[in-house]
Design a protein around this motif. Sequence first.
Motif, mmCIF file in Angstrom:
data_model
loop_
_atom_site.group_PDB
_atom_site.id
_atom_site.type_symbol
_atom_site.label_atom_id
_atom_site.label_comp_id
_atom_site.label_asym_id
_atom_site.label_seq_id
_atom_site.Cartn_x
_atom_site.Cartn_y
_atom_site.Cartn_z
ATOM 1 N N GLU A 5 41.999 -10.941 -9.268
ATOM 2 C CA GLU A 5 41.816 -9.564 -8.805
ATOM 3 C C GLU A 5 42.533 -9.308 -7.486
ATOM 4 O OE1 GLU A 5 38.591 -12.220 -7.644
ATOM 5 O OE2 GLU A 5 38.944 -11.425 -9.639
ATOM 6 N N GLU A 42 42.721 -5.450 -8.006
ATOM 7 C CA GLU A 42 41.362 -4.968 -7.784
ATOM 8 C C GLU A 42 41.362 -3.543 -7.228
ATOM 9 O OE1 GLU A 42 37.451 -6.985 -5.924
ATOM 10 O OE2 GLU A 42 39.199 -6.975 -4.587
ATOM 11 N N ASP A 43 42.200 -3.292 -6.235
ATOM 12 C CA ASP A 43 42.288 -1.947 -5.649
ATOM 13 C C ASP A 43 42.780 -0.929 -6.672
ATOM 14 O OD1 ASP A 43 41.426 -2.920 -3.198
ATOM 15 O OD2 ASP A 43 43.465 -3.110 -2.391
ATOM 16 N N LEU A 46 40.122 -0.187 -9.302
ATOM 17 C CA LEU A 46 39.083 0.667 -8.738
ATOM 18 C C LEU A 46 39.538 2.123 -8.692
ATOM 19 C CD1 LEU A 46 36.288 0.811 -7.365
ATOM 20 C CD2 LEU A 46 37.465 0.440 -5.196
ATOM 21 N N GLY A 49 39.629 3.471 -12.198
ATOM 22 C CA GLY A 49 38.378 3.370 -12.952
ATOM 23 C C GLY A 49 38.440 2.400 -14.114
#
Length: 64
Positions: A5, A42-43, A46, A49
């Motif tokens: 991630e 990971e960012d 996020l 979604g």
Amino acid sequence: MKITEKTIIGDILKINPNAAEILMSNGMGCIGCPSAQMESLEDAALIHGLDIKDLLEQLNKGLE
């Protein structure tokens, strides 16, 4: 090398030749933008979604 991630999108594109197709099919169409060169998976997940576990599974399939 395993994608995590914390792996930067730009590096993922170098590690996995199918990464662009995988990311785009998951709704991440901005892989060519400048921030993708410094943004972690990971960012990005996020922001878009996305399920990071599913995405990691897809990106690491066949790399082990």
